[in-house]
Design an enzyme around this catalytic site. Structure first.
Site, PDB file in Angstrom:
ATOM      1  N   ARG A  71     -50.393 -27.978  50.352  1.00  0.00           N
ATOM      2  CA  ARG A  71     -48.843 -28.301  49.566  1.00  0.00           C
ATOM      3  C   ARG A  71     -47.924 -29.186  49.716  1.00  0.00           C
ATOM      4  O   ARG A  71     -47.074 -29.547  49.606  1.00  0.00           O
ATOM      5  CB  ARG A  71     -48.977 -27.135  47.896  1.00  0.00           C
ATOM      6  CG  ARG A  71     -49.693 -27.619  46.402  1.00  0.00           C
ATOM      7  CD  ARG A  71     -50.727 -26.476  46.549  1.00  0.00           C
ATOM      8  NE  ARG A  71     -51.415 -25.249  47.333  1.00  0.00           N
ATOM      9  CZ  ARG A  71     -52.391 -24.985  47.673  1.00  0.00           C
ATOM     10  NH1 ARG A  71     -53.558 -26.475  47.414  1.00  0.00           N
ATOM     11  NH2 ARG A  71     -52.841 -24.988  48.589  1.00  0.00           N
ATOM     12  N   THR A  72     -47.343 -27.687  50.768  1.00  0.00           N
ATOM     13  CA  THR A  72     -45.567 -27.392  50.808  1.00  0.00           C
ATOM     14  C   THR A  72     -45.787 -28.776  51.714  1.00  0.00           C
ATOM     15  O   THR A  72     -44.799 -29.516  51.743  1.00  0.00           O
ATOM     16  CB  THR A  72     -45.686 -25.951  51.749  1.00  0.00           C
ATOM     17  OG1 THR A  72     -46.477 -25.384  51.127  1.00  0.00           O
ATOM     18  CG2 THR A  72     -43.947 -26.172  52.040  1.00  0.00           C
ATOM     19  N   LYS A 101     -47.403 -26.260  75.637  1.00  0.00           N
ATOM     20  CA  LYS A 101     -46.913 -26.190  76.583  1.00  0.00           C
ATOM     21  C   LYS A 101     -46.117 -24.917  76.759  1.00  0.00           C
ATOM     22  O   LYS A 101     -45.515 -25.096  77.616  1.00  0.00           O
ATOM     23  CB  LYS A 101     -46.117 -27.123  77.367  1.00  0.00           C
ATOM     24  CG  LYS A 101     -47.009 -28.512  77.231  1.00  0.00           C
ATOM     25  CD  LYS A 101     -46.249 -29.831  78.074  1.00  0.00           C
ATOM     26  CE  LYS A 101     -46.957 -31.002  77.637  1.00  0.00           C
ATOM     27  NZ  LYS A 101     -45.891 -32.290  77.860  1.00  0.00           N
ATOM     28  N   ARG A 122     -42.026 -24.772  59.074  1.00  0.00           N
ATOM     29  CA  ARG A 122     -43.010 -23.374  58.141  1.00  0.00           C
ATOM     30  C   ARG A 122     -43.861 -22.979  59.812  1.00  0.00           C
ATOM     31  O   ARG A 122     -44.073 -23.337  61.042  1.00  0.00           O
ATOM     32  CB  ARG A 122     -44.444 -23.926  57.713  1.00  0.00           C
ATOM     33  CG  ARG A 122     -45.165 -22.353  57.627  1.00  0.00           C
ATOM     34  CD  ARG A 122     -46.723 -22.705  56.619  1.00  0.00           C
ATOM     35  NE  ARG A 122     -45.956 -22.532  55.694  1.00  0.00           N
ATOM     36  CZ  ARG A 122     -47.321 -22.824  54.699  1.00  0.00           C
ATOM     37  NH1 ARG A 122     -48.508 -23.401  54.495  1.00  0.00           N
ATOM     38  NH2 ARG A 122     -45.781 -22.843  53.093  1.00  0.00           N
ATOM     39  N   HIS A 150     -40.598 -17.407  51.489  1.00  0.00           N
ATOM     40  CA  HIS A 150     -40.935 -18.608  51.046  1.00  0.00           C
ATOM     41  C   HIS A 150     -39.811 -19.349  50.043  1.00  0.00           C
ATOM     42  O   HIS A 150     -40.213 -19.909  48.607  1.00  0.00           O
ATOM     43  CB  HIS A 150     -42.331 -19.062  50.674  1.00  0.00           C
ATOM     44  CG  HIS A 150     -43.082 -20.298  50.594  1.00  0.00           C
ATOM     45  ND1 HIS A 150     -42.939 -21.559  50.816  1.00  0.00           N
ATOM     46  CD2 HIS A 150     -44.486 -20.280  50.729  1.00  0.00           C
ATOM     47  CE1 HIS A 150     -42.801 -22.362  50.711  1.00  0.00           C
ATOM     48  NE2 HIS A 150     -44.498 -22.015  50.490  1.00  0.00           N
TER      49      HIS A 150
HETATM   50  N1  ASP Z   1     -49.067 -21.721  49.760  1.00  0.00           N
HETATM   51  C1  ASP Z   1     -48.532 -20.135  49.072  1.00  0.00           C
HETATM   52  C2  ASP Z   1     -48.174 -19.940  50.773  1.00  0.00           C
HETATM   53  O1  ASP Z   1     -48.081 -20.599  52.072  1.00  0.00           O
HETATM   54  C3  ASP Z   1     -50.078 -18.894  49.483  1.00  0.00           C
HETATM   55  C4  ASP Z   1     -50.728 -18.733  49.834  1.00  0.00           C
HETATM   56  O2  ASP Z   1     -51.050 -19.414  51.703  1.00  0.00           O
HETATM   57  O3  ASP Z   1     -51.317 -17.569  49.790  1.00  0.00           O
HETATM   58  O4  ASP Z   1     -47.250 -18.638  51.247  1.00  0.00           O
END
Ligand code: ASP
Length: 323
Positions: A71-72, A101, A122, A150
Site C-alpha cells: 500500500r505505501t 554491494k 522505507r 510511519h
Molecule cells: N503496513 C504497515 C507498516 O508498514 C503495517 C504493517 O506492516 O503491519 O507498518
C-alpha cells in the site's frame, strides 16, 4: 483536567512544508493537520472529478524501499502520477541495486538526489530516515523506519477517523494487537495526544506499548487503560484500530508463534460494538480480522487505504512547494 485544546487551534493558510522532510508525526500540530486534511480533501475531489492534474509535472519521486510494501509504495507512486509527476521505484529491486554491494544509506540517497526531487524511504532501522535526511538536500519522506515511526500512515489514519466520524475530539479509541513493534500505533498514538480523546491499549503481555510511549501518554493527561481482552473495550470504543503481530521484528520466532493468533475480530465480536463504531487496520492482515467482517459498513479499512493516496498527494505537493 481535559485540555482546552480546541480553542488553541489557529488556522494556517500558507503551505507549512515546502522543502521539508517528513520524518515524524512530531512535525504536525493541529493547525498543520487541519491544513493537510483540507488539502487532502481537495485532492480527493479533484481525483473524483478529473482523475488527476499536472501540478507535479516534471517532478520526479524515488521510492526507495528496503522492506516489503504494497500500500505505501503503490499509493505514493499513484499519488505522484495522479499529479502528473514521474516515479523511479526501487522497491522489489533493492537487492539488485548497489545496496547489495554494501553501499551505505547516505551514499545511496546522495546518488538518488542527483536525479530526483523527493525520496520516499522505507528502511528496517529506527532513525534511518533522519540519517538519510541529514545527507540529502532533497526532501526525504519516512515511509516506515523499522519499529520507529510511519508518519504518513498515521496521517491517513487520523484523516480517516475525521472523515468517518466527523471529529477526533471526544472519541474513544482502542488500539489492538502488536503495540510494541507496530510503528503505525506509535505514530498514531503520538498524534492523538493532541486531541481530547480516551485511549485503550489491548495487547498480549509480550507486545505491550513501549514504556516511554506509555509515559508520554500518561503525562499528556489523557485517560488511558491497558488490557489483554478485546471484550473489555468492544462496546466502549468508537474506533477499533487493529494491527498484526510484526513477525519480522521477533528474534525468537517461538514468541511470535505464541501470540500470533491472540485476536480475531469476527462478526460475533462486531455484534457487541456500537452501531457507529469503525474498525481500522493499516494492513496487511494475517488473521486479526475475519474476512466475514469486510461487508460490515463499520469495516473502514478499505476506505482507509483509499484515503492514503489523497494524503500522500497532499504531502508530495506540499513538500515540493506546489500548494
Ligand atoms: N503496513 C504497515 C507498516 O508498514 C503495517 C504493517 O506492516 O503491519 O507498518
Amino acid at each position: 483536567m481535559l485540555r482546552q485544546i480546541t480553542d488553541q487551534v489557529k488556522r494556517i493558510d500558507v503551505n507549512p512544508f515546502p522543502g521539508a522532510d517528513i520524518l515524524s508525526v512530531s512535525q504536525f500540530d493541529r493547525p498543520r493537520l487541519e491544513w493537510l486534511f483540507a488539502r487532502a480533501l481537495e485532492m480527493q475531489d479533484m481525483v473524483k472529478r478529473d482523475g488527476g492534474s499536472d501540478l507535479l509535472r516534471h517532478k520526479l519521486m524515488v521510492a526507495l524501499f528496503y522492506e516489503p510494501s504494497t500500500r505505501t509504495s503503490s499509493s505514493f507512486i499513484a499519488a505522484m502520477e495522479r499529479l502528473g509527476g514521474s516515479t523511479v521505484p526501487i522497491t522489489q529491486g533493492v537487492q539488485y541495486s548497489s545496496v547489495s554491494k554494501g553501499e551505505s544509506l547516505p551514499d545511496t540517497v546522495r546518488t538518488l538526489e542527483q536525479y530526483s526531487d523527493v525520496i520516499v524511504l522505507r528502511h528496517p532501522e529506527i532513525g534511518s530516515a533522519r540519517i538519510a535526511a541529514d545527507y540529502c538536500r532533497k526532501p526525504i519522506i519516512n515511509a516506515g523506519d523499522g519499529a520507529g515511526e510511519h508518519p504518513t500512515q498515521a496521517l491517513l489514519d487520523l484523516f480517516t477517523i475525521q472523515k468517518e466520524l466527523g471529529r477526533i475530539d471526544k472519541l474513544r479509541i482502542a488500539m489492538v494487537g502488536d503495540l510494541k513493534y507496530g510503528r503505525t500505533v506509535h505514530s498514531l498514538t503520538r498524534l492523538l495526544l493532541q486531541y481530547d480523546v480516551e485511549l485503550a491499549f489491548v495487547s498480549p503481555e509480550l507486545v505491550r506499548l513501549p514504556l516511554d510511549l506509555m509515559n508520554e501518554v500518561r503525562k499528556s493527561g489523557i485517560s488511558v487503560e491497558e488490557t489483554y481482552h478485546v471484550a473489555d473495550v468492544i462496546s466502549w470504543a468508537d474506533v477499533l484500530y487493529v494491527t498484526r503481530v510484526q513477525k519480522e521484528r521477533f528474534s525468537d520466532l517461538s514468541q511470535y508463534e505464541e501470540i500470533k493468533n491472540f485476536y480475531e475480530i469476527t462478526p460475533e465480536i462486531m455484534a457487541q460494538a456500537q452501531e457507529q463504531m469503525i474498525v481500522m487496520h493499516p494492513l496487511p492482515r494475517v488473521g486479526e480480522i475475519a474476512y466475514s467482517v469486510d461487508n460490515d459498513p463499520r469495516a473502514a479499512y478499505f476506505r482507509q487505504m483509499e484515503n492514503g493516496m489523497y494524503i500522500r498527494m497532499a504531502i508530495l505537493a506540499a513538500v515540493l512547494g506546489k500548494l
